[in-house]
Write a protein that holds these residues in place. Structure first.
Motif, PDB file in Angstrom:
ATOM      1  N   VAL A 161       1.318  -0.979   0.331  1.00  0.00           N
ATOM      2  CA  VAL A 161      -0.074   0.280   0.313  1.00  0.00           C
ATOM      3  C   VAL A 161       0.940   1.576  -0.230  1.00  0.00           C
ATOM      4  O   VAL A 161       0.835   2.265  -0.606  1.00  0.00           O
ATOM      5  CB  VAL A 161      -1.204  -0.062   1.287  1.00  0.00           C
ATOM      6  CG1 VAL A 161      -1.292   1.526   1.149  1.00  0.00           C
ATOM      7  CG2 VAL A 161      -2.114  -1.006   1.273  1.00  0.00           C
ATOM      8  N   HIS A 162       1.666   1.354   0.671  1.00  0.00           N
ATOM      9  CA  HIS A 162       2.472   2.540   1.117  1.00  0.00           C
ATOM     10  C   HIS A 162       3.587   2.777  -0.038  1.00  0.00           C
ATOM     11  O   HIS A 162       3.494   3.440  -0.230  1.00  0.00           O
ATOM     12  CB  HIS A 162       3.513   2.235   2.269  1.00  0.00           C
ATOM     13  CG  HIS A 162       4.594   3.035   2.271  1.00  0.00           C
ATOM     14  ND1 HIS A 162       4.608   4.632   3.314  1.00  0.00           N
ATOM     15  CD2 HIS A 162       6.024   3.667   1.961  1.00  0.00           C
ATOM     16  CE1 HIS A 162       5.202   5.526   3.092  1.00  0.00           C
ATOM     17  NE2 HIS A 162       6.396   5.393   2.199  1.00  0.00           N
ATOM     18  N   ASN A 163       3.767   1.720  -1.018  1.00  0.00           N
ATOM     19  CA  ASN A 163       5.183   1.844  -2.183  1.00  0.00           C
ATOM     20  C   ASN A 163       4.132   2.269  -3.557  1.00  0.00           C
ATOM     21  O   ASN A 163       4.197   3.394  -4.076  1.00  0.00           O
ATOM     22  CB  ASN A 163       5.027   0.400  -2.663  1.00  0.00           C
ATOM     23  CG  ASN A 163       6.284   0.085  -2.263  1.00  0.00           C
ATOM     24  OD1 ASN A 163       6.955   0.691  -1.276  1.00  0.00           O
ATOM     25  ND2 ASN A 163       6.509  -1.776  -1.839  1.00  0.00           N
ATOM     26  N   TRP A 164       2.505   1.660  -2.955  1.00  0.00           N
ATOM     27  CA  TRP A 164       1.647   2.247  -4.541  1.00  0.00           C
ATOM     28  C   TRP A 164       1.126   3.768  -4.200  1.00  0.00           C
ATOM     29  O   TRP A 164       1.417   4.766  -5.125  1.00  0.00           O
ATOM     30  CB  TRP A 164       0.420   1.381  -4.093  1.00  0.00           C
ATOM     31  CG  TRP A 164       0.272   0.074  -4.870  1.00  0.00           C
ATOM     32  CD1 TRP A 164      -0.516  -1.067  -4.465  1.00  0.00           C
ATOM     33  CD2 TRP A 164       0.462   0.146  -6.434  1.00  0.00           C
ATOM     34  NE1 TRP A 164       0.102  -1.522  -5.116  1.00  0.00           N
ATOM     35  CE2 TRP A 164       0.559  -1.019  -6.926  1.00  0.00           C
ATOM     36  CE3 TRP A 164       0.789   0.823  -7.719  1.00  0.00           C
ATOM     37  CZ2 TRP A 164       1.332  -2.023  -8.053  1.00  0.00           C
ATOM     38  CZ3 TRP A 164       1.802   0.398  -8.700  1.00  0.00           C
ATOM     39  CH2 TRP A 164       0.991  -1.408  -8.891  1.00  0.00           C
ATOM     40  N   LYS A 165       1.043   4.167  -2.865  1.00  0.00           N
ATOM     41  CA  LYS A 165       0.838   5.984  -2.207  1.00  0.00           C
ATOM     42  C   LYS A 165       2.188   6.758  -2.818  1.00  0.00           C
ATOM     43  O   LYS A 165       1.714   7.215  -3.079  1.00  0.00           O
ATOM     44  CB  LYS A 165       0.077   5.446  -0.716  1.00  0.00           C
ATOM     45  CG  LYS A 165      -0.733   5.251  -0.245  1.00  0.00           C
ATOM     46  CD  LYS A 165      -1.203   5.465   0.521  1.00  0.00           C
ATOM     47  CE  LYS A 165      -2.320   5.106   1.357  1.00  0.00           C
ATOM     48  NZ  LYS A 165      -2.878   5.112   2.659  1.00  0.00           N
ATOM     49  N   ASP A 166       3.363   5.863  -2.179  1.00  0.00           N
ATOM     50  CA  ASP A 166       4.387   6.819  -2.773  1.00  0.00           C
ATOM     51  C   ASP A 166       4.405   6.782  -4.154  1.00  0.00           C
ATOM     52  O   ASP A 166       4.715   7.942  -4.694  1.00  0.00           O
ATOM     53  CB  ASP A 166       5.956   6.263  -2.826  1.00  0.00           C
ATOM     54  CG  ASP A 166       6.244   6.149  -1.270  1.00  0.00           C
ATOM     55  OD1 ASP A 166       5.638   6.946  -0.529  1.00  0.00           O
ATOM     56  OD2 ASP A 166       6.646   5.374  -1.025  1.00  0.00           O
ATOM     57  N   GLN A 167       4.013   6.580  -5.080  1.00  0.00           N
ATOM     58  CA  GLN A 167       4.213   5.687  -7.088  1.00  0.00           C
ATOM     59  C   GLN A 167       2.933   7.004  -7.156  1.00  0.00           C
ATOM     60  O   GLN A 167       3.162   8.200  -7.995  1.00  0.00           O
ATOM     61  CB  GLN A 167       3.612   4.684  -7.110  1.00  0.00           C
ATOM     62  CG  GLN A 167       4.268   5.374  -9.297  1.00  0.00           C
ATOM     63  CD  GLN A 167       4.118   3.511  -9.536  1.00  0.00           C
ATOM     64  OE1 GLN A 167       3.917   2.403  -8.712  1.00  0.00           O
ATOM     65  NE2 GLN A 167       4.455   3.252 -10.807  1.00  0.00           N
ATOM     66  N   LEU A 168       1.619   6.790  -6.126  1.00  0.00           N
ATOM     67  CA  LEU A 168       0.386   7.869  -6.752  1.00  0.00           C
ATOM     68  C   LEU A 168       0.944   9.553  -6.307  1.00  0.00           C
ATOM     69  O   LEU A 168       0.685  10.716  -7.361  1.00  0.00           O
ATOM     70  CB  LEU A 168      -0.023   7.237  -5.587  1.00  0.00           C
ATOM     71  CG  LEU A 168      -1.646   8.250  -6.377  1.00  0.00           C
ATOM     72  CD1 LEU A 168      -2.208   7.770  -7.230  1.00  0.00           C
ATOM     73  CD2 LEU A 168      -3.154   7.689  -5.698  1.00  0.00           C
ATOM     74  N   LEU A 169       1.788   9.654  -5.169  1.00  0.00           N
ATOM     75  CA  LEU A 169       2.491  11.038  -5.068  1.00  0.00           C
ATOM     76  C   LEU A 169       3.578  11.216  -5.949  1.00  0.00           C
ATOM     77  O   LEU A 169       2.901  12.786  -6.721  1.00  0.00           O
ATOM     78  CB  LEU A 169       3.594  11.029  -4.061  1.00  0.00           C
ATOM     79  CG  LEU A 169       3.412  11.931  -2.647  1.00  0.00           C
ATOM     80  CD1 LEU A 169       2.613  13.051  -2.994  1.00  0.00           C
ATOM     81  CD2 LEU A 169       4.707  12.160  -1.875  1.00  0.00           C
ATOM     82  N   ASP A 170       4.312  10.779  -6.768  1.00  0.00           N
ATOM     83  CA  ASP A 170       4.801  11.183  -7.789  1.00  0.00           C
ATOM     84  C   ASP A 170       3.837  11.520  -8.966  1.00  0.00           C
ATOM     85  O   ASP A 170       4.110  12.552  -9.823  1.00  0.00           O
ATOM     86  CB  ASP A 170       5.684  10.107  -8.374  1.00  0.00           C
ATOM     87  CG  ASP A 170       6.660   9.882  -7.263  1.00  0.00           C
ATOM     88  OD1 ASP A 170       7.156  10.354  -6.273  1.00  0.00           O
ATOM     89  OD2 ASP A 170       7.645   9.162  -6.705  1.00  0.00           O
ATOM     90  N   LEU A 171       2.781  10.421  -9.457  1.00  0.00           N
ATOM     91  CA  LEU A 171       1.860  10.842 -10.806  1.00  0.00           C
ATOM     92  C   LEU A 171       1.239  12.252 -10.042  1.00  0.00           C
ATOM     93  O   LEU A 171       0.808  12.903 -11.176  1.00  0.00           O
ATOM     94  CB  LEU A 171       1.466   9.923 -10.640  1.00  0.00           C
ATOM     95  CG  LEU A 171       0.500   9.202 -11.208  1.00  0.00           C
ATOM     96  CD1 LEU A 171       1.359   9.315 -12.706  1.00  0.00           C
ATOM     97  CD2 LEU A 171      -0.483   8.068 -11.996  1.00  0.00           C
ATOM     98  N   TYR A 172       0.624  12.672  -9.448  1.00  0.00           N
ATOM     99  CA  TYR A 172      -0.033  13.505  -8.593  1.00  0.00           C
ATOM    100  C   TYR A 172       1.343  14.976  -9.072  1.00  0.00           C
ATOM    101  O   TYR A 172       0.611  15.744 -10.113  1.00  0.00           O
ATOM    102  CB  TYR A 172      -0.659  13.615  -7.486  1.00  0.00           C
ATOM    103  CG  TYR A 172      -1.649  12.687  -6.979  1.00  0.00           C
ATOM    104  CD1 TYR A 172      -2.288  12.876  -8.172  1.00  0.00           C
ATOM    105  CD2 TYR A 172      -1.730  12.616  -5.602  1.00  0.00           C
ATOM    106  CE1 TYR A 172      -3.795  11.774  -8.061  1.00  0.00           C
ATOM    107  CE2 TYR A 172      -3.192  11.486  -5.183  1.00  0.00           C
ATOM    108  CZ  TYR A 172      -3.985  10.938  -6.185  1.00  0.00           C
ATOM    109  OH  TYR A 172      -4.914  10.753  -6.259  1.00  0.00           O
ATOM    110  N   ASN A 176       0.363  17.468 -11.751  1.00  0.00           N
ATOM    111  CA  ASN A 176       0.261  18.933 -11.334  1.00  0.00           C
ATOM    112  C   ASN A 176      -1.151  19.033 -10.538  1.00  0.00           C
ATOM    113  O   ASN A 176      -1.852  20.052 -10.453  1.00  0.00           O
ATOM    114  CB  ASN A 176       0.530  20.321 -12.080  1.00  0.00           C
ATOM    115  CG  ASN A 176       0.687  21.313 -11.952  1.00  0.00           C
ATOM    116  OD1 ASN A 176       1.585  21.207 -10.385  1.00  0.00           O
ATOM    117  ND2 ASN A 176       0.253  22.707 -12.228  1.00  0.00           N
ATOM    118  N   LYS A 177      -1.498  18.322  -9.680  1.00  0.00           N
ATOM    119  CA  LYS A 177      -2.528  18.168  -8.711  1.00  0.00           C
ATOM    120  C   LYS A 177      -2.773  18.688  -7.322  1.00  0.00           C
ATOM    121  O   LYS A 177      -2.091  17.541  -6.831  1.00  0.00           O
ATOM    122  CB  LYS A 177      -3.111  16.370  -8.965  1.00  0.00           C
ATOM    123  CG  LYS A 177      -3.747  16.289 -10.263  1.00  0.00           C
ATOM    124  CD  LYS A 177      -4.770  14.651 -10.075  1.00  0.00           C
ATOM    125  CE  LYS A 177      -5.284  14.642 -11.354  1.00  0.00           C
ATOM    126  NZ  LYS A 177      -6.055  13.538 -10.946  1.00  0.00           N
TER     127      LYS A 177
END
Length: 194
Positions: A161-172, A176-177
């Motif tokens: 879950v944490h790894n996915w969230k880190d990746q999502l953070l980079d994507l945001y 530019n969200k």
């Protein structure tokens, strides 16, 4: 100690394979690895994780796909018939090898079909996310990541879950969200400090 010696031996074999100009020696190394990879004892001692990548590297280099695909299919069949804690890990590992082999052969549609049918596996989902990001299909990548978070949460895999969230953070950040980025950054900060 024995495992470390075997691991070092595989590193040496890998080095010889990479640096030799002799096709005959490379073929001999491949044939020896093909015999070794069929020995389940390596997996019992955790050495399979070092043997498998070396074997599949030689498969790609020497284009020995006709031996590799049946081997992978048989391994998946055997693992599917077992009820063990490592079943999921081994299936994901062998499917990943199969995808990589198909891609190296230029059989992209077949590889994509396996990816699409196995998105429940983190590493395979990561492959598709990476493809979407590389093609600048960021909304599709975001959707896959959010689904990955949901799956990992349901399966009680906090590290995933944490790894996915880190990746999502980079994507945001890439999209530019700002609002989503700030909310997720705050959430990750709280998770990391509690």
């Amino acid at each position: 100690e024995c495992g470390a010696a075997v691991y070092e031996s595989f590193q040496l074999i890998d080095n010889v394979f990479d640096n030799t100009k002799s096709e005959e020696l490379q073929k001999s190394i491949f044939e020896w690895l093909y015999q070794q990879i069929q020995n389940p004892d390596y997996n019992s001692y955790g050495i399979g994780d070092h043997l498998d990548p070396l074997f599949f590297k030689t498969v790609v280099f020497l284009k020995q796909y006709d031996l590799a695909h049946p081997f992978i299919d048989e391994q998946i069949r055997q693992v599917n018939n077992k009820d063990s804690w490592s079943r999921r890990y081994h299936i994901e590992r062998y499917l990943t090898y199969k995808i990589e082999l198909l891609q190296s052969e230029g059989r992209i549609m077949e590889a994509d079909e396996i990816i699409d049918n196995n998105l429940q596996f983190e590493e395979i989902r990561q492959m598709r996310v990476k493809q979407f990001v590389n093609k600048n299909k960021l909304e599709k990548a975001e959707k896959l990541i959010l689904e990955g978070i949901k799956i990992a949460t349901e399966e009680d895999l906090p590290g995933v879950v944490h790894n996915w969230k880190d990746q999502l953070l980079d994507l945001y950040k890439q999209q530019n969200k700002i609002k989503e980025y700030n909310n997720l950054a705050r959430e990750l900060f709280i998770e990391n400090t509690s």
